[in-house]
Design an enzyme around this catalytic site. Structure first.
Site, short mmCIF file in Angstrom:
data_model
loop_
_atom_site.label_atom_id
_atom_site.label_comp_id
_atom_site.label_asym_id
_atom_site.label_seq_id
_atom_site.Cartn_x
_atom_site.Cartn_y
_atom_site.Cartn_z
CG ASN A 1 -9.66 -1.43 0.85
OD1 ASN A 1 -8.47 -1.70 0.97
ND2 ASN A 1 -10.36 -0.77 1.93
CG HIS A 2 -8.32 2.78 0.57
ND1 HIS A 2 -8.68 3.92 1.50
CD2 HIS A 2 -8.12 2.06 1.68
CE1 HIS A 2 -8.99 3.83 2.76
NE2 HIS A 2 -8.31 2.41 2.69
CG ASP B 1 -5.69 0.34 -0.44
OD1 ASP B 1 -6.72 0.10 -0.97
OD2 ASP B 1 -5.71 0.02 1.02
CG HIS C 1 -2.94 4.13 1.89
ND1 HIS C 1 -4.26 4.27 1.46
CD2 HIS C 1 -2.65 3.05 2.68
CE1 HIS C 1 -4.66 3.12 1.89
NE2 HIS C 1 -4.09 2.53 2.50
CG ASP D 1 -1.80 -1.06 1.08
OD1 ASP D 1 -1.35 -2.10 0.95
OD2 ASP D 1 -3.00 -1.31 1.93
CG HIS E 1 -5.81 -4.62 -1.23
ND1 HIS E 1 -4.72 -3.73 -1.13
CD2 HIS E 1 -6.79 -4.19 -0.15
CE1 HIS E 1 -4.81 -3.02 -0.17
NE2 HIS E 1 -6.01 -3.15 0.39
#
Length: 278
Positions: free
Chosen positions: A83-84, A48, A14, A12, A158
């Site tokens: 998921n993001h 993500d 982010h 991830d 993920h």
């Protein structure tokens, strides 16, 4: 795809472009100018890339460019959806920073198909919503990214792949996600939004016990695979393995939001190594 000589998996990101740069450089994929130098290397990024940081659009665009550059060099960048990414396509912007909203200002043309749905949305959210709405520019970009990928004997996802996902069909999950992201199906596939779906489950990435490890073994056997690599759940001590090396958890919280260190996972044949940044 068949197993290459070398695979590097990155967790991830982010919204932290500096962390993303460090991870790809640590992998041997890019140089100080952020250009592809990986040759035939295969990099898998497990989703993500966005939310929690200001640079998410920059990361998405850069990774998309690297995909093309790697292919020309005989390598590959396989970027998965997390998921993001799906949350943004559903207009769930609760983890979007002020800077990440601003980066989309005025850059996306209104989409008549979603204008009604966005009527009650605050003004600063609309450009991002047009970009990520099914059929929008960035949802279309995401449609080219799989939910699950298998490279040689390694499954990448993920959250995690359960036996029921294999029974449903991983190709079917990928295709259903693609059709929804393109705006061709009106509702998201259940597999994308379910708590125990491939993007959300923490079955193997939290604290798997005997039962969970048995389930993982069953999943891998059915896919003729040796291991599963996943992000989603921050490993505060760095990249970790579980279930006798069948599960590799690579979300190390490397973004500024989490404050973790930069680490990536290298796979060469049957040898798995953790590469750590300075």
């Amino acid at each position: 795809m068949p197993a290459p000589e070398r695979i590097v998996a990155i967790g991830d990101l982010h919204g932290d472009f500096e962390a993303a740069r460090k991870a790809f450089r640590l992998a041997g994929a890019t140089d100080a100018k952020d250009e592809w130098i990986g040759g035939k290397l295969v990099v898998v990024q497990t989703g993500d890339e966005i939310d929690r940081g200001d640079d998410d659009r920059k990361i998405l665009d850069w990774v998309e460019k690297l995909k093309g550059d790697a292919e020309k060099a005989g390598g590959a960048v396989v970027a998965l959806v997390g998921n993001h990414e799906i949350m943004n396509v559903q207009f769930d912007f609760r983890y979007v920073t002020d800077g990440a909203f601003t980066s989309f200002d005025g850059s996306q043309a209104p989409n008549p198909q979603v204008s009604t749905a966005l009527a009650g949305m605050e003004a600063r959210s609309r450009s991002r919503a047009y970009a990520f709405a099914p059929g929008g520019a960035y949802a279309t970009m995401l449609s080219r990214r799989p939910v699950v990928a298998q490279v040689g004997g390694t499954v990448f996802v993920h959250g995690g792949v359960l036996p029921k996902h294999v029974a449903l069909g991983l190709d079917k999950i990928n295709e259903n996600a693609k059709q929804w992201l393109l705006g061709k199906d009106p509702t998201p596939p259940r597999a994308l939004v379910s708590e125990d779906g491939p993007l959300w489950t923490r079955m193997y990435s939290a604290a798997p016990g005997r039962e969970e490890c048995a389930m993982l073994g069953e999943t891998l056997k059915s896919l003729d695979a040796k291991r599963m690599v996943m992000g989603h759940t921050v490993q505060r001590g760095g990249i970790s393995q579980a279930c006798e090396g069948k599960a590799w958890r690579i979300d190390v919280g490397m973004s500024r939001f989490f404050g973790g260190s930069v680490e990536v996972l290298e796979i060469k044949g049957d040898t798995v190594n953790v590469l750590k940044g300075s």
